[in-house]
Scaffold this motif. Structure first.
Motif, PDB file in Angstrom:
ATOM      1  N   GLN A   1       0.830  -1.046  -0.431  1.00  0.00           N
ATOM      2  CA  GLN A   1       0.292   0.472   0.118  1.00  0.00           C
ATOM      3  C   GLN A   1       1.073   1.503   0.161  1.00  0.00           C
ATOM      4  OE1 GLN A   1      -2.354  -0.030   3.772  1.00  0.00           O
ATOM      5  NE2 GLN A   1      -4.251  -1.647   2.186  1.00  0.00           N
ATOM      6  N   PRO A   2       0.837   2.682  -0.729  1.00  0.00           N
ATOM      7  CA  PRO A   2       1.049   3.526  -0.253  1.00  0.00           C
ATOM      8  C   PRO A   2       1.627   3.934   0.850  1.00  0.00           C
ATOM      9  CG  PRO A   2      -0.764   3.811  -1.453  1.00  0.00           C
ATOM     10  CD  PRO A   2      -0.732   2.631  -1.114  1.00  0.00           C
TER      11      PRO A   2
ATOM     12  N   GLY B   1       3.976   2.151   2.287  1.00  0.00           N
ATOM     13  CA  GLY B   1       4.429   1.388   2.767  1.00  0.00           C
ATOM     14  C   GLY B   1       5.951   1.087   2.927  1.00  0.00           C
TER      15      GLY B   1
ATOM     16  N   SER C   1       7.927   4.819   2.331  1.00  0.00           N
ATOM     17  CA  SER C   1       7.473   5.706   1.451  1.00  0.00           C
ATOM     18  C   SER C   1       7.272   5.443   0.022  1.00  0.00           C
ATOM     19  CB  SER C   1       7.827   7.038   2.396  1.00  0.00           C
ATOM     20  OG  SER C   1       8.454   7.227   3.475  1.00  0.00           O
TER      21      SER C   1
ATOM     22  N   GLN D   1       5.325   4.892  -3.153  1.00  0.00           N
ATOM     23  CA  GLN D   1       3.867   5.650  -3.867  1.00  0.00           C
ATOM     24  C   GLN D   1       3.898   5.061  -5.172  1.00  0.00           C
ATOM     25  OE1 GLN D   1       2.396   7.818  -2.053  1.00  0.00           O
ATOM     26  NE2 GLN D   1       4.022   7.950  -0.857  1.00  0.00           N
ATOM     27  N   PRO D   2       2.186   5.109  -5.837  1.00  0.00           N
ATOM     28  CA  PRO D   2       2.444   4.730  -6.998  1.00  0.00           C
ATOM     29  C   PRO D   2       3.144   5.184  -7.773  1.00  0.00           C
ATOM     30  CG  PRO D   2      -0.109   5.302  -5.453  1.00  0.00           C
ATOM     31  CD  PRO D   2       1.679   5.937  -4.487  1.00  0.00           C
TER      32      PRO D   2
ATOM     33  N   THR E   1       6.100   2.030  -8.828  1.00  0.00           N
ATOM     34  CA  THR E   1       5.314   0.678  -9.286  1.00  0.00           C
ATOM     35  C   THR E   1       5.560   0.612 -10.624  1.00  0.00           C
ATOM     36  OG1 THR E   1       3.361   0.182  -8.554  1.00  0.00           O
ATOM     37  CG2 THR E   1       3.606  -0.286 -10.293  1.00  0.00           C
TER      38      THR E   1
ATOM     39  N   VAL F   1       2.574  -0.359  -6.210  1.00  0.00           N
ATOM     40  CA  VAL F   1       2.145   0.510  -4.900  1.00  0.00           C
ATOM     41  C   VAL F   1       1.072   0.659  -5.001  1.00  0.00           C
ATOM     42  CG1 VAL F   1       2.249   1.843  -3.506  1.00  0.00           C
ATOM     43  CG2 VAL F   1       5.006   1.016  -4.929  1.00  0.00           C
ATOM     44  N   SER F   2       0.266   0.198  -4.754  1.00  0.00           N
ATOM     45  CA  SER F   2      -1.715   0.666  -4.744  1.00  0.00           C
ATOM     46  C   SER F   2      -2.280   0.011  -3.953  1.00  0.00           C
ATOM     47  CB  SER F   2      -1.949  -0.730  -5.783  1.00  0.00           C
ATOM     48  OG  SER F   2      -3.523  -0.424  -6.307  1.00  0.00           O
ATOM     49  N   SER F   3      -3.864   1.157  -3.152  1.00  0.00           N
ATOM     50  CA  SER F   3      -4.631   0.830  -2.665  1.00  0.00           C
ATOM     51  C   SER F   3      -5.872  -0.876  -2.969  1.00  0.00           C
ATOM     52  CB  SER F   3      -4.625   1.939  -1.263  1.00  0.00           C
ATOM     53  OG  SER F   3      -5.779   2.831  -2.956  1.00  0.00           O
TER      54      SER F   3
END
Length: 124
Positions: free
Chosen positions: A13-14, A16, A85, A87-88, A91, A122-124
């Protein structure tokens, strides 16, 4: 000749963290400058980080500076990439690379040996 195998990728997850590892086999690992690169979907491969033979000197792309840390354990023939930290936009397929030339290390390109890559999403 050196063979490289990455591990540690996955879905996070973002915000993470993930720790990638790259295990090397073949000739003496401590003779090789090591780098991490990534290729985001639909984009060209880009430099992420590099480390010198002893691990005393590192360099990073501006996009990851302060969030990612490259390190190496010459006794274990392994280089790591600690990613915090996330972020998408992080990816990508992450690959490690090795070369015995200091000029390659300084230029941050032209590495001779490559791993197959590991996917980081990286995704929620």
């Amino acid at each position: 000749q050196v063979q490289l195998v990455e591990s540690g990728g996955g879905l996070v997850q973002p915000g993470g963290s993930l720790r990638l590892a790259c295990a090397a086999s073949g000739r003496t690992f401590s003779r090789y400058y090591m780098g991490w690169f990534r290729q985001p979907p639909g984009k060209e491969r880009e430099f992420v980080a590099t480390i010198n033979l002893s691990g005393s000197t590192t360099a990073y792309a501006d996009s990851v500076k302060g969030r990612f840390t490259i390190s190496r354990d010459n006794a274990k023939n392994t280089v790591y990439l600690q990613m915090n930290s996330l972020q998408p936009e992080d990816t990508a397929v992450y690959s490690c690379a090795a070369d015995d030339s200091v000029f390659t290390h300084l230029a941050r390109r032209g590495y001779h040996f490559w791993g197959q890559g590991t996917q980081v999403t990286v995704s929620s």
